[in-house]
Design a protein around this motif. Structure first.
Motif, mmCIF file in Angstrom:
data_model
loop_
_atom_site.group_PDB
_atom_site.id
_atom_site.type_symbol
_atom_site.label_atom_id
_atom_site.label_comp_id
_atom_site.label_asym_id
_atom_site.label_seq_id
_atom_site.Cartn_x
_atom_site.Cartn_y
_atom_site.Cartn_z
ATOM 1 N N VAL A 87 -0.215 2.658 -14.177
ATOM 2 C CA VAL A 87 0.248 3.151 -13.084
ATOM 3 C C VAL A 87 -1.159 4.576 -13.541
ATOM 4 O O VAL A 87 0.198 4.581 -14.157
ATOM 5 C CB VAL A 87 0.911 3.758 -12.544
ATOM 6 C CG1 VAL A 87 0.419 4.967 -11.108
ATOM 7 C CG2 VAL A 87 2.142 3.103 -11.224
ATOM 8 N N SER A 88 -1.861 5.257 -13.387
ATOM 9 C CA SER A 88 -2.119 6.185 -13.802
ATOM 10 C C SER A 88 -2.171 7.248 -13.575
ATOM 11 O O SER A 88 -2.386 7.636 -12.234
ATOM 12 C CB SER A 88 -3.740 6.111 -14.268
ATOM 13 O OG SER A 88 -4.444 6.976 -14.562
ATOM 14 N N PRO A 89 -1.636 8.574 -14.002
ATOM 15 C CA PRO A 89 -1.895 10.000 -13.947
ATOM 16 C C PRO A 89 -2.736 11.109 -13.249
ATOM 17 O O PRO A 89 -3.042 11.899 -13.209
ATOM 18 C CB PRO A 89 -1.250 11.049 -15.222
ATOM 19 C CG PRO A 89 -1.774 10.570 -16.501
ATOM 20 C CD PRO A 89 -2.230 8.685 -15.459
ATOM 21 N N SER A 90 -4.459 10.174 -13.699
ATOM 22 C CA SER A 90 -5.574 10.627 -13.189
ATOM 23 C C SER A 90 -5.927 10.667 -11.972
ATOM 24 O O SER A 90 -6.144 9.258 -11.559
ATOM 25 C CB SER A 90 -6.414 10.100 -14.198
ATOM 26 O OG SER A 90 -7.475 10.694 -13.935
ATOM 27 N N SER A 137 1.042 -1.303 0.826
ATOM 28 C CA SER A 137 0.190 0.129 -0.191
ATOM 29 C C SER A 137 0.288 1.205 0.274
ATOM 30 O O SER A 137 0.642 2.733 -0.908
ATOM 31 C CB SER A 137 -1.048 -0.388 1.719
ATOM 32 O OG SER A 137 0.132 -0.157 2.601
ATOM 33 N N VAL A 138 1.821 1.419 0.938
ATOM 34 C CA VAL A 138 3.006 2.603 0.353
ATOM 35 C C VAL A 138 3.602 3.000 -0.894
ATOM 36 O O VAL A 138 3.260 3.838 -0.913
ATOM 37 C CB VAL A 138 3.877 2.470 2.057
ATOM 38 C CG1 VAL A 138 5.057 2.987 1.831
ATOM 39 C CG2 VAL A 138 2.932 2.498 3.542
ATOM 40 N N LYS A 139 3.867 1.387 -1.539
ATOM 41 C CA LYS A 139 4.515 1.075 -2.674
ATOM 42 C C LYS A 139 3.170 1.724 -3.727
ATOM 43 O O LYS A 139 4.371 2.932 -3.807
ATOM 44 C CB LYS A 139 4.923 0.573 -3.450
ATOM 45 C CG LYS A 139 6.069 -0.531 -2.708
ATOM 46 C CD LYS A 139 5.847 -1.943 -3.222
ATOM 47 C CE LYS A 139 7.271 -2.956 -2.621
ATOM 48 N NZ LYS A 139 7.308 -3.960 -3.431
ATOM 49 N N ASP A 140 2.703 2.179 -3.565
ATOM 50 C CA ASP A 140 0.890 2.592 -4.355
ATOM 51 C C ASP A 140 1.463 3.530 -4.363
ATOM 52 O O ASP A 140 1.303 4.460 -5.133
ATOM 53 C CB ASP A 140 0.284 1.652 -4.126
ATOM 54 C CG ASP A 140 -0.453 1.852 -4.887
ATOM 55 O OD1 ASP A 140 -0.613 2.111 -6.517
ATOM 56 O OD2 ASP A 140 -2.081 1.766 -4.472
ATOM 57 N N VAL A 141 1.707 4.353 -2.995
ATOM 58 C CA VAL A 141 1.105 5.432 -2.654
ATOM 59 C C VAL A 141 2.011 6.427 -3.919
ATOM 60 O O VAL A 141 2.082 7.757 -4.025
ATOM 61 C CB VAL A 141 0.865 6.057 -1.233
ATOM 62 C CG1 VAL A 141 1.185 7.012 -0.698
ATOM 63 C CG2 VAL A 141 -1.296 5.472 -0.834
ATOM 64 N N LEU A 142 3.453 5.884 -2.909
ATOM 65 C CA LEU A 142 4.324 6.592 -3.403
ATOM 66 C C LEU A 142 4.736 6.453 -5.106
ATOM 67 O O LEU A 142 5.121 8.224 -5.623
ATOM 68 C CB LEU A 142 5.947 5.533 -2.937
ATOM 69 C CG LEU A 142 6.035 6.003 -1.169
ATOM 70 C CD1 LEU A 142 7.661 5.463 -0.666
ATOM 71 C CD2 LEU A 142 5.981 7.281 -1.102
ATOM 72 N N LEU A 143 4.097 5.503 -5.951
ATOM 73 C CA LEU A 143 3.838 5.121 -7.226
ATOM 74 C C LEU A 143 3.785 6.035 -7.738
ATOM 75 O O LEU A 143 3.786 6.841 -8.862
ATOM 76 C CB LEU A 143 3.793 3.920 -7.787
ATOM 77 C CG LEU A 143 5.236 3.560 -7.076
ATOM 78 C CD1 LEU A 143 4.629 2.091 -7.386
ATOM 79 C CD2 LEU A 143 6.342 3.286 -8.438
ATOM 80 N N CYS A 144 2.200 7.072 -7.079
ATOM 81 C CA CYS A 144 1.118 7.334 -7.894
ATOM 82 C C CYS A 144 2.279 8.683 -7.514
ATOM 83 O O CYS A 144 1.922 9.975 -8.599
ATOM 84 C CB CYS A 144 -0.153 7.393 -7.133
ATOM 85 S SG CYS A 144 -0.735 6.561 -7.365
ATOM 86 N N GLY A 145 2.865 9.058 -6.659
ATOM 87 C CA GLY A 145 3.475 11.040 -6.083
ATOM 88 C C GLY A 145 4.165 10.742 -7.301
ATOM 89 O O GLY A 145 4.634 11.600 -7.922
#
Length: 119
Positions: free
Chosen positions: A82-85, A31-39
């Motif tokens: 990963v989507s930028p939206s 979950s932390v990876k997912d949040v950081l990847l979005c950023g």
């Protein structure tokens, strides 16, 4: 034009390596990876889009259009889904979704600050 292209390519390559290292890290939860990847993806999108604005302003619409097509192809091929939206994350309505949106907001704001130091 060469300086703008080198800024775009260097950001794409370095942030791709950062995303890859983050994905392969066993120390960080999914979950932390997912949040950081979005950023990170929002940061990359912001940096590249701002530099593409420089390309359009100084070299015209044709150069900008070619760079836009190449960057979109890269985003489809290199971002691994990963989507930028933020829309999908907002509609998800979960705490994790809103953390992703916050991470994307921080990444995009940092990209502007980062690019102003480069310019």
């Amino acid at each position: 034009m060469l300086s703008s292209l080198s800024i775009i390519i260097s950001h794409i390559l370095l942030l791709h390596l950062a995303r890859k290292a983050l994905k392969n890290s066993p120390k960080v939860s999914e979950s932390v990876k997912d949040v950081l990847l979005c950023g990170i993806c929002a940061f990359e999108l912001g940096c590249v889009a701002l530099e593409q604005g420089v390309l359009m302003e100084q070299y015209g619409l044709a150069i900008w259009a070619v760079s836009l097509i190449l960057v979109v192809i890269w985003q489809v091929a290199g971002w691994d889904g990963v989507s930028p939206s933020p829309t999908g994350h907002i509609l998800e309505g979960s705490t994790l979704g809103f953390l992703r949106v916050g991470s994307m907001l921080v990444g995009s704001l940092l990209s502007y600050r980062h690019m102003t130091t480069i310019w």
